[in-house]
Design a protein around this motif. Structure first.
Motif, mmCIF file in Angstrom:
data_model
loop_
_atom_site.group_PDB
_atom_site.id
_atom_site.type_symbol
_atom_site.label_atom_id
_atom_site.label_comp_id
_atom_site.label_asym_id
_atom_site.label_seq_id
_atom_site.Cartn_x
_atom_site.Cartn_y
_atom_site.Cartn_z
ATOM 1 N N SER A 45 0.835 -1.182 0.000
ATOM 2 C CA SER A 45 0.000 0.000 0.000
ATOM 3 C C SER A 45 0.875 1.239 0.000
ATOM 4 N N TYR A 46 0.298 2.352 -0.424
ATOM 5 C CA TYR A 46 1.071 3.564 -0.629
ATOM 6 C C TYR A 46 0.905 4.569 0.508
ATOM 7 N N ASP A 47 1.964 5.292 0.761
ATOM 8 C CA ASP A 47 1.945 6.437 1.662
ATOM 9 C C ASP A 47 1.970 7.675 0.768
ATOM 10 N N GLU A 92 -8.889 17.891 -8.042
ATOM 11 C CA GLU A 92 -8.164 18.033 -6.776
ATOM 12 C C GLU A 92 -9.018 17.592 -5.600
ATOM 13 N N GLU A 93 -10.275 17.992 -5.600
ATOM 14 C CA GLU A 93 -11.160 17.575 -4.512
ATOM 15 C C GLU A 93 -11.373 16.068 -4.520
ATOM 16 N N ALA A 94 -11.599 15.515 -5.719
ATOM 17 C CA ALA A 94 -11.856 14.080 -5.830
ATOM 18 C C ALA A 94 -10.641 13.256 -5.418
ATOM 19 N N VAL A 99 -7.789 9.702 -1.673
ATOM 20 C CA VAL A 99 -6.552 9.366 -0.963
ATOM 21 C C VAL A 99 -6.775 9.384 0.542
ATOM 22 N N ASN A 100 -7.556 10.351 1.027
ATOM 23 C CA ASN A 100 -7.811 10.436 2.463
ATOM 24 C C ASN A 100 -8.582 9.232 2.978
#
Length: 214
Positions: A45-47, A92-94, A99-100
């Motif tokens: 998984s990514y950071d 950007e919002e999406a 990611v969050n």
């Protein structure tokens, strides 16, 4: 076919192996484990350290009220203005929302999103036949310190069936505007790209497949 995530992690291992910055061994560990066969690469998984969205000014824009204008960007739900900036704000919002929603992973990367097409509905199409929100972008993973690409640019098709006629009016009454639906959809797409070994699966036959299903 080898998935994007497997290729990305393999290339990431090569890129990080040549980096002499502090904690190199720690950064290499996930990729080294994957390459040893101890853990399948798609389980990594990514950071995500940062998300950067680009909407090139070279993308053409149409304000023609036709069923299907010939342009890279068609967007009408915001007031007339800089369509490139409006599309950038949506992405950007999406992307931030998507990611969050992910747990912090072990492989540090910067997510570079380059929009190549954003073709939503014109007024004429939205209030008659509907159609498809035709969206495409390149997904690139970059080293957070050097900015070096850790994978080949990966094209993602993120088409979404668009409501038309009465369905569009009913959706708006529920608060499901084009922007709301598109933003939610793109957030899900990026989550799938970063967590599933298969990545986001575009519908068969692309836009034609969507149109045939309406």
């Amino acid at each position: 076919m080898t998935s994007f995530r497997i290729i990305a992690v393999a290339m990431m291992g090569l890129a990080l192996a040549g980096c002499s910055s502090v904690d190199t061994a720690t950064r290499n560990a996930p990729a080294q484990v994957a390459s040893s066969g101890a853990v399948p690469a798609h389980q990594l998984s990514y950071d995500i350290r940062d998300v950067r969205v680009t909407v090139p000014k070279t993308l053409s824009v149409s304000e023609a009220n036709l069923y299907l204008p010939k342009a890279d960007i068609v967007w009408r739900e915001d007031a007339p203005g800089d369509r490139h900036a409006q599309v950038k704000a949506i992405f950007e919002e999406a992307m931030a929302r998507g990611v969050n929603g992910l747990p912090q992973g072990s492989v540090p990367v910067v997510l570079d999103i380059q929009v190549t097409r954003f073709h939503a509905l014109t007024e004429k199409a939205r209030y008659t036949v509907g159609g498809v929100h035709d969206m495409e972008f390149l997904l690139i993973l970059r080293h957070p310190e050097t900015g070096a690409m850790l994978n080949q640019p990966h094209p993602v098709t993120a088409d979404l069936k668009a409501f038309g006629g009465r369905a569009a009016l009913d959706a708006e009454a529920r608060g499901e505007t084009q922007k709301v639906r598109i933003t939610d959809h793109l957030a899900r797409v990026i989550q799938t790209e970063l967590t599933s070994p298969e990545g986001h699966q575009a519908p068969k036959n692309g836009v034609l497949g969507f149109l045939n299903s309406i």
